[in-house]
Write an enzyme that holds these catalytic residues in place. Structure first.
Site, PDB file in Angstrom:
ATOM      1  N   ARG A  54       0.831  -1.220   0.000  1.00 49.67           N
ATOM      2  CA  ARG A  54       0.000   0.000   0.000  1.00 49.67           C
ATOM      3  C   ARG A  54       0.861   1.264   0.000  1.00 49.67           C
ATOM      4  O   ARG A  54       0.439   2.294  -0.542  1.00 49.67           O
ATOM      5  CB  ARG A  54      -0.973  -0.050   1.191  1.00 49.67           C
ATOM      6  CG  ARG A  54      -2.078  -1.064   0.942  1.00 49.67           C
ATOM      7  CD  ARG A  54      -2.932  -1.420   2.136  1.00 49.67           C
ATOM      8  NE  ARG A  54      -3.883  -2.474   1.750  1.00 49.67           N
ATOM      9  CZ  ARG A  54      -4.635  -3.172   2.594  1.00 49.67           C
ATOM     10  NH1 ARG A  54      -4.555  -2.949   3.896  1.00 49.67           N
ATOM     11  NH2 ARG A  54      -5.467  -4.093   2.143  1.00 49.67           N
ATOM     12  N   THR A  75      -9.369  -1.309  -1.483  1.00 46.36           N
ATOM     13  CA  THR A  75     -10.116  -0.133  -1.958  1.00 46.36           C
ATOM     14  C   THR A  75     -10.052   0.985  -0.908  1.00 46.36           C
ATOM     15  O   THR A  75      -9.674   0.751   0.246  1.00 46.36           O
ATOM     16  CB  THR A  75     -11.602  -0.502  -2.167  1.00 46.36           C
ATOM     17  OG1 THR A  75     -12.120  -0.927  -0.895  1.00 46.36           O
ATOM     18  CG2 THR A  75     -11.776  -1.615  -3.196  1.00 46.36           C
ATOM     19  N   GLU A 117      -4.989  -3.326  -4.122  1.00 51.45           N
ATOM     20  CA  GLU A 117      -4.288  -3.445  -2.823  1.00 51.45           C
ATOM     21  C   GLU A 117      -5.122  -2.851  -1.686  1.00 51.45           C
ATOM     22  O   GLU A 117      -4.588  -2.266  -0.738  1.00 51.45           O
ATOM     23  CB  GLU A 117      -2.873  -2.882  -2.921  1.00 51.45           C
ATOM     24  CG  GLU A 117      -2.082  -3.637  -4.001  1.00 51.45           C
ATOM     25  CD  GLU A 117      -0.594  -3.527  -3.901  1.00 51.45           C
ATOM     26  OE1 GLU A 117      -0.082  -3.290  -2.806  1.00 51.45           O
ATOM     27  OE2 GLU A 117       0.071  -3.694  -4.951  1.00 51.45           O
ATOM     28  N   GLU A 141     -12.528   2.151   0.537  1.00 47.39           N
ATOM     29  CA  GLU A 141     -13.444   1.741   1.614  1.00 47.39           C
ATOM     30  C   GLU A 141     -12.713   0.825   2.603  1.00 47.39           C
ATOM     31  O   GLU A 141     -12.883   0.955   3.822  1.00 47.39           O
ATOM     32  CB  GLU A 141     -14.666   1.014   1.020  1.00 47.39           C
ATOM     33  CG  GLU A 141     -15.618   1.915   0.236  1.00 47.39           C
ATOM     34  CD  GLU A 141     -15.082   2.341  -1.149  1.00 47.39           C
ATOM     35  OE1 GLU A 141     -14.088   1.751  -1.624  1.00 47.39           O
ATOM     36  OE2 GLU A 141     -15.664   3.277  -1.728  1.00 47.39           O
TER      37      GLU A 141
HETATM   38  N1  CAA Z   1      -0.710  -7.325   9.612  1.00 45.73           N
HETATM   39  C1  CAA Z   1      -0.704  -8.466  10.345  1.00 45.73           C
HETATM   40  N2  CAA Z   1      -1.848  -9.100  10.735  1.00 45.73           N
HETATM   41  C2  CAA Z   1      -3.011  -8.551  10.363  1.00 45.73           C
HETATM   42  C3  CAA Z   1      -3.082  -7.361   9.609  1.00 45.73           C
HETATM   43  C4  CAA Z   1      -1.866  -6.743   9.227  1.00 45.73           C
HETATM   44  N3  CAA Z   1      -1.871  -5.615   8.508  1.00 45.73           N
HETATM   45  N4  CAA Z   1      -4.374  -7.068   9.394  1.00 45.73           N
HETATM   46  C5  CAA Z   1      -5.115  -8.012  10.002  1.00 45.73           C
HETATM   47  N5  CAA Z   1      -4.272  -8.900  10.601  1.00 45.73           N
HETATM   48  C6  CAA Z   1      -4.654 -10.077  11.397  1.00 45.73           C
HETATM   49  C7  CAA Z   1      -5.598  -9.661  12.539  1.00 45.73           C
HETATM   50  O1  CAA Z   1      -4.871  -9.262  13.670  1.00 45.73           O
HETATM   51  C8  CAA Z   1      -6.381 -10.924  12.784  1.00 45.73           C
HETATM   52  O2  CAA Z   1      -5.599 -11.795  13.585  1.00 45.73           O
HETATM   53  P1  CAA Z   1      -6.302 -12.894  14.570  1.00 45.73           P
HETATM   54  O3  CAA Z   1      -6.951 -13.889  13.683  1.00 45.73           O
HETATM   55  O4  CAA Z   1      -5.158 -13.447  15.346  1.00 45.73           O
HETATM   56  O5  CAA Z   1      -7.292 -12.134  15.405  1.00 45.73           O
HETATM   57  C9  CAA Z   1      -6.498 -11.547  11.401  1.00 45.73           C
HETATM   58  O6  CAA Z   1      -5.452 -10.967  10.597  1.00 45.73           O
HETATM   59  C10 CAA Z   1      -7.829 -11.271  10.726  1.00 45.73           C
HETATM   60  O7  CAA Z   1      -8.003  -9.870  10.713  1.00 45.73           O
HETATM   61  P2  CAA Z   1      -9.447  -9.225  10.560  1.00 45.73           P
HETATM   62  O8  CAA Z   1     -10.391  -9.865  11.531  1.00 45.73           O
HETATM   63  O9  CAA Z   1      -9.281  -7.742  10.608  1.00 45.73           O
HETATM   64  O10 CAA Z   1      -9.868  -9.721   9.099  1.00 45.73           O
HETATM   65  P3  CAA Z   1     -11.113  -9.365   8.208  1.00 45.73           P
HETATM   66  O11 CAA Z   1     -11.608 -10.597   7.570  1.00 45.73           O
HETATM   67  O12 CAA Z   1     -12.083  -8.498   8.946  1.00 45.73           O
HETATM   68  O13 CAA Z   1     -10.424  -8.534   6.997  1.00 45.73           O
HETATM   69  C11 CAA Z   1      -9.618  -6.605   5.906  1.00 45.73           C
HETATM   70  C12 CAA Z   1      -9.749  -7.377   7.207  1.00 45.73           C
HETATM   71  C13 CAA Z   1      -8.869  -5.333   6.268  1.00 45.73           C
HETATM   72  C14 CAA Z   1     -10.966  -6.228   5.321  1.00 45.73           C
HETATM   73  C15 CAA Z   1      -8.799  -7.434   4.889  1.00 45.73           C
HETATM   74  O14 CAA Z   1      -9.550  -8.559   4.431  1.00 45.73           O
HETATM   75  C16 CAA Z   1      -8.353  -6.639   3.667  1.00 45.73           C
HETATM   76  O15 CAA Z   1      -7.362  -5.893   3.747  1.00 45.73           O
HETATM   77  N6  CAA Z   1      -9.040  -6.793   2.524  1.00 45.73           N
HETATM   78  C17 CAA Z   1      -8.591  -6.188   1.275  1.00 45.73           C
HETATM   79  C18 CAA Z   1      -7.738  -7.159   0.497  1.00 45.73           C
HETATM   80  C19 CAA Z   1      -6.894  -6.488  -0.536  1.00 45.73           C
HETATM   81  O16 CAA Z   1      -6.278  -5.466  -0.304  1.00 45.73           O
HETATM   82  N7  CAA Z   1      -6.823  -7.111  -1.715  1.00 45.73           N
HETATM   83  C20 CAA Z   1      -5.976  -6.642  -2.774  1.00 45.73           C
HETATM   84  C21 CAA Z   1      -5.161  -7.804  -3.286  1.00 45.73           C
HETATM   85  S1  CAA Z   1      -3.688  -7.491  -4.184  1.00 45.73           S
HETATM   86  C22 CAA Z   1      -4.117  -6.733  -5.603  1.00 45.73           C
HETATM   87  O17 CAA Z   1      -4.775  -5.755  -5.563  1.00 45.73           O
HETATM   88  C23 CAA Z   1      -3.664  -7.230  -6.927  1.00 45.73           C
HETATM   89  C24 CAA Z   1      -2.280  -6.910  -7.298  1.00 45.73           C
HETATM   90  O18 CAA Z   1      -1.612  -7.733  -7.912  1.00 45.73           O
HETATM   91  C25 CAA Z   1      -1.686  -5.584  -7.021  1.00 45.73           C
END
Ligand code: CAA
Length: 389
Positions: free
Chosen positions: A247, A373, A371, A375
């Site tokens: 990001r 949105t 990476e 939101e």
């Molecule tokens: N670092 C380390 N651990 C993390 C973390 C981070 N940044 N963020 C969350 N975690 C951990 C949490 O502490 C939690 O741990 P426990 O299970 O031990 O409690 C676990 O991960 C789950 O976290 P959440 O409960 O917060 O998870 P969630 O299901 O609610 O999702 C979210 C959180 C922020 C919505 C996440 O799913 C997310 O970032 N989604 C977006 C995905 C994304 O960015 N996709 C883009 C893909 S890449 C791309 O775009 C293509 C490319 O090639 C460039």
């Protein structure tokens, strides 16, 4: 460059920034429109960027990288993105999604085998989390890996993989225990030369058209257990931690696009005349330029601050999630604001493919989407700040 006094820039930083600027202006700017039009992957310039040391800036020299810090990385990336956001995202994914992921979470075996080629820019690296039915909700993926002896058998389809059609190696996230939801996700490094891997549908995109984006398919692909990153079930946290670094790269990409659009607009406002005066003399245009400049400078401070937070984390081990998400959110929305204004300032010329302003506008949009949105960034920031989930 503004903000100089606030940040610990060294001569080395200035050197890599200047080298990236010269390279971008001499080698990338002249071909950017042609590759945007054709959608071809710019192999030649990407390989030269590898020779320049831009494809693994933070990776230790022991593993083929340049051995510099995060500030050096964002300064170089900013210059590349100013010339062309497609080259920029290829560089960003290579550095901050592939190399960072392997260097932080890979075993010595994995680093020796896969990092050198990608960090030195001889091969391209990618990162694959998203699936057709799972984007923002990354924990609900369907692609599976089943252990059989010393191997995992991987099946499924991943989508929106930046550099998917050209990558030699991919950091991949799949389900090893679907009943455990996000705690059942495991990370691997994949060699795309092995049987069972194929490239699927290429995405016909609005912007960053010279970067190759596709689905990737796994049909009984066998990954040796040594290719696992971390333990079984640690994949989701690895994916998130690596995206924190990614990001910052996308925030930098957005900053570079904004700067290019602003500089073009400023030059046009100084030269174009209407109603007997330069259009920059009209307050309607002058104030637009002032707003563009103000938001760009704020983006720059957030991007460099996030880079410093990542650098500090190398010692402290502390997460830099908040800084990365704030920088990406603000810088990407600024990029949309600035490129929208740039098209408007240029009028009909802004809508024409004869100059790059319309490309900046198309390229900026993705920074609010991939990476995570805008939101998702707001979700991450608000959860971290309030502690409420
Ligand atoms: N670092 C380390 N651990 C993390 C973390 C981070 N940044 N963020 C969350 N975690 C951990 C949490 O502490 C939690 O741990 P426990 O299970 O031990 O409690 C676990 O991960 C789950 O976290 P959440 O409960 O917060 O998870 P969630 O299901 O609610 O999702 C979210 C959180 C922020 C919505 C996440 O799913 C997310 O970032 N989604 C977006 C995905 C994304 O960015 N996709 C883009 C893909 S890449 C791309 O775009 C293509 C490319 O090639 C460039």
């Amino acid at each position: 460059m503004s903000g100089v006094g606030l940040f610990p820039f060294t001569e080395e930083h200035e050197m890599i920034r200047q080298a990236a600027r010269d390279f971008a202006q001499n080698e990338i700017t002249p071909i950017a429109a042609e590759f945007d039009e054709s959608g071809e992957f710019p192999y030649e310039t990407i390989m030269k960027m590898g020779e320049m040391g831009f494809m693994g800036i933070e990776v230790s020299e022991d593993y083929g990288g340049t051995g510099m810090d995060t500030l050096a990385y964002v300064l170089a990336l900013e210059e590349i993105c100013k010339a062309d956001a497609s080259h920029g995202v290829i560089m960003s994914v290579n550095n901050s999604l592939f190399c960072y992921g392997i260097e932080k979470f890979g075993s010595e075996y994995v680093k020796q085998k896969y990092l050198r080629a990608v960090a030195s820019g001889k091969s391209v690296g990618a990162y694959s989390l998203t699936e057709p039915m799972s984007g923002s909700d990354a924990g609900t993926m369907r692609c599976t890996a089943v252990r059989e002896g010393d191997e995992y058998v991987i099946n499924g389809r991943k989508s929106w993989v930046t550099s998917g059609p050209v990558a030699s190696y991919i950091v991949l996230f799949v389900m090893t225990a679907p009943e455990k939801k996000h705690k059942g996700i495991t990370a691997f490094v994949i060699d795309t030369d092995q049987p069972g891997f194929s490239v699927g549908k290429k995405e016909p995109k609005l912007g960053i058209r010279a970067s190759a984006t596709s689905e990737i398919l796994f049909e009984d692909y066998r990954a040796p257990v040594e290719n696992r990153l971390g333990e079984e079930g640690e994949g989701f946290k690895i994916a998130m931690a690596v995206l924190d670094a990614g990001r910052i790269g996308i925030a930098t990409q957005a900053l570079g696009i904004s700067e290019a659009a602003y500089e073009a607009s400023l030059a046009y406002a100084r030269e174009r005349e209407a109603f007997g005066q330069k259009i920059g003399e009209f307050q309607g245009i002058a104030f637009k330029l002032a707003d563009m400049k103000t938001r760009i400078e704020a983006s720059r401070l957030l991007v460099y601050s996030a880079a410093l937070a990542k650098e500090r984390s190398k010692e402290s081990g502390e997460r830099f999630t908040l800084e990365a998400s704030i920088a990406k959110l603000f810088s990407s929305e600024t990029s949309m604001f600035v490129t929208h204004a740039a098209v408007q300032i240029h009028g009909g010329m802004g809508y024409s493919k004869e100059i790059p302003v319309e490309r900046y506008f198309r390229d900026a949009k993705i920074t609010e989407i991939y990476e995570g949105t805008s939101e998702i960034q707001r979700l991450v920031i608000s959860r971290l700040e309030s502690g409420i989930r």
